[in-house]
Design an enzyme around this catalytic site. Sequence first.
Site, PDB file in Angstrom:
ATOM      1  CE1 TYR A 107      -2.951  -3.150   0.377  1.00 48.62           C
ATOM      2  CE2 TYR A 107      -2.823  -2.943   2.750  1.00 48.62           C
ATOM      3  CZ  TYR A 107      -3.241  -3.633   1.630  1.00 48.62           C
ATOM      4  OH  TYR A 107      -3.975  -4.794   1.774  1.00 48.62           O
ATOM      5  CG  HIS A 108       4.331   1.545   0.725  1.00 41.65           C
ATOM      6  ND1 HIS A 108       5.425   0.804   1.130  1.00 41.65           N
ATOM      7  CD2 HIS A 108       3.546   1.690   1.822  1.00 41.65           C
ATOM      8  CE1 HIS A 108       5.296   0.511   2.419  1.00 41.65           C
ATOM      9  NE2 HIS A 108       4.167   1.036   2.860  1.00 41.65           N
ATOM     10  N   PRO A 109       1.546   3.299  -3.033  1.00 36.94           N
ATOM     11  CG  PRO A 109      -0.656   3.999  -3.462  1.00 36.94           C
ATOM     12  CD  PRO A 109       0.182   3.216  -2.478  1.00 36.94           C
TER      13      PRO A 109
END
Length: 553
Positions: free
Chosen positions: A468-470
């Site tokens: 969850y690191h876009p």
Amino acid sequence: MSSQFEADYVIIGAGSAGCAMAYRLSEAGKSVLVIEHGGSDAGPFIQMPAALSYPMNMSRYDWGYTSEPEAALGNRRLACPRGKVVGGSSSINGMVYVRGHAHDFDTWAEMGATGWSYADVLPYFKRMEHAHGVPDKAWRGTDGPLHITRGPRHNPLYHAFVEAGRQAGYPVTQDYNGEQQEGFGPFEQTVWKGRRWSAANAYLRPALKRDNCTLLRGLVHRIVIEDGRAVGVEMSHGSTQQIVRARAEVVLAAGAINSPKLLMLSGIGPAAHLAEHGVAVVADRAGVGQNLQDHLEMYVQYAASKPITLYKYWNLISKALIGARWLFTGTGLGASNNFESCGFIRSRAGIAYPDIQFHFLPLAVRYDGRVAAAGHGFQAHVGPMRSKSRGTVTLASADPAAAPVIRFNYMTAPEDWDEFRRAIRLTREVFAQPAMAKYVKHEIQPGSAAQSDDALDDAIREHAESAYHPCGTCKMGRADDPDAVVDPENRVIGVDGLRLADSSIFPQITNGNLNGPSIMVGEKAADHILGRTPLSAANQQPWVHPDWQTAQR
């Protein structure tokens, strides 16, 4: 359409960077309006650190985005949680605090983000931090708005994991956010006095106490651009539509997914794509929505030989007692994200700085809260830090309420497979050290039978998940770079009066979790917006393994 609200600065998004900018701009005496579509962050699901798996899986707090089918991962659609709440993703994330490695920011500068080298950004990290329990304060901030703490590490597995790293030949670092990232040591978290210390708690709430800062609820449809200049924001709340006017500038801070979407809805993006959706082109910027990056990870999980993991609390009665203790005292297991030990290592010789990160957890569980296997277990989240794969965010339609089309293109670069296999094998080696081996019963995932390259590839294809690191979808670069979207002063290229500051501007993903660097971007952007001379560059030299060219550890 009415225009009853106006301010010097209109900020779109009350997330990590948006909250920081609201604080700094209002502190400077400017009037600020912050627009946020999501609702309140009050309540235990968000504020209790140990409850982190709940808000990111609740439609009340999360936009609910998913990727398109990922061809290299068996056509799975992967979840892409994004905060739809005051505080943005800092209100639903895992609260892990990582600045990134010094070389990350030096790379940004080399890629055209002049003025964003490590020496340039370190003073902003120090300005924003209030770091507790750090061994060397010369590298850290101690009076900023963002409280950063370390978990108590009561469980013996936290110490065993670090010792296993040492036994495997890696250094131990007492502060991976200080001089030396590389090694194993205690993890830091954005938790203060037992509460999630989100950007909302650190920055927005103090800012809203000032008369010149206001929070508006609503869905932004587009940025209003007149004669090449951003002059306001068109938004709706319920059935009411209105224009919010910006006397000085509009500042976009809607995150790596929604910022490119809003630029494109406003006519800023690849001209041909905008034309497909009937959006009039204001600025033809090919890079909008391109360069999407993320961290992909796998949970390497083990069944425990001794009943010392957090599984003993994985029942309704224990959860109720933990929740009650936290509610009344702000202490106990509920007051930590329970990620309290970590590691940063290099996958092979010839790599100058870590490209693998470990999150250690004394429980075998998924981010969605599902336990992997009945009984006691533990895990390390592991994956490569600098994947070569790149994805896109594009419009599904010109409807502002429609979700964008997200294609990460995970694992489409051939070298990503080699890096991921190496990460899994190095993880196994750590868990095989005496300090951890005595607690290992057997490997749950990927399972001891998965030894060959093909078997590991199958496991990655089936089990890899987003961390969850876009980021990267509106990259910062030189004004003459056709793929850059913002210049080094956060100005959107091709439109006056419009700035952009959030994780979408990262030219390349940073090493570790992204909340810290996203807040830093907001801090530094605020000075650019105010026309201030940036903070003086630091002259501290970070530690780099002296034998990195010839040794892996």
